[in-house]
Design an enzyme around this catalytic site. Structure first.
Site, PDB file in Angstrom:
ATOM      1  N   ARG A  79       6.736 -13.103  -2.891  1.00 41.34           N
ATOM      2  CA  ARG A  79       7.030 -11.983  -1.986  1.00 41.34           C
ATOM      3  C   ARG A  79       7.994 -12.387  -0.886  1.00 41.34           C
ATOM      4  O   ARG A  79       8.948 -11.670  -0.594  1.00 41.34           O
ATOM      5  CB  ARG A  79       5.746 -11.423  -1.372  1.00 41.34           C
ATOM      6  CG  ARG A  79       4.858 -10.711  -2.372  1.00 41.34           C
ATOM      7  CD  ARG A  79       3.532 -10.303  -1.761  1.00 41.34           C
ATOM      8  NE  ARG A  79       2.835 -11.475  -1.277  1.00 41.34           N
ATOM      9  CZ  ARG A  79       2.154 -11.532  -0.128  1.00 41.34           C
ATOM     10  NH1 ARG A  79       2.053 -10.486   0.646  1.00 41.34           N
ATOM     11  NH2 ARG A  79       1.547 -12.636   0.235  1.00 41.34           N
TER      12      ARG A  79
ATOM     13  N   ASN B 176       1.458  -7.824  -3.223  1.00 41.18           N
ATOM     14  CA  ASN B 176       0.604  -8.245  -4.329  1.00 41.18           C
ATOM     15  C   ASN B 176      -0.252  -7.066  -4.783  1.00 41.18           C
ATOM     16  O   ASN B 176      -0.708  -6.271  -3.967  1.00 41.18           O
ATOM     17  CB  ASN B 176      -0.330  -9.383  -3.898  1.00 41.18           C
ATOM     18  CG  ASN B 176       0.387 -10.698  -3.728  1.00 41.18           C
ATOM     19  OD1 ASN B 176       1.465 -10.913  -4.277  1.00 41.18           O
ATOM     20  ND2 ASN B 176      -0.204 -11.594  -2.966  1.00 41.18           N
TER      21      ASN B 176
END
Length: 89
Positions: free
Chosen positions: A18, A36
């Protein structure tokens, strides 16, 4: 402006995916987020120039060094969902 939502599968959680996606998106002047998902995937929503989205998609197919991308799914998205900047959640 174009927008796309990506779902990245593989070893993509716990490997700085990320944060790395955020760095790539900011360098490409894209807005959106990376987060996520409970099923182990990472969702990336990005909005901006179509050429920049294409470059981000190329990067998402390989991810950062410690990641292993097994699959990438893409769907068109509404750019209004992207908000301002690019965030990780």
């Amino acid at each position: 402006m174009s927008a796309a939502r990506y779902y990245v599968s593989g070893k993509v959680q716990g490997v700085w995916f990320r944060a790395s996606a955020r760095e790539q998106a900011l360098a490409l002047d894209l807005r959106g987020y990376a987060r996520n998902l409970a099923d182990g995937r990472v969702e990336v929503l990005a909005a901006g120039d179509a050429a920049a989205l294409a470059r981000l998609e190329i990067w998402l197919r390989r991810g950062p060094v410690n990641a292993r991308v097994d699959a990438l799914a893409r769907e068109d998205a509404d750019g209004a969902e992207a908000g301002e900047g690019f965030v990780c959640s």
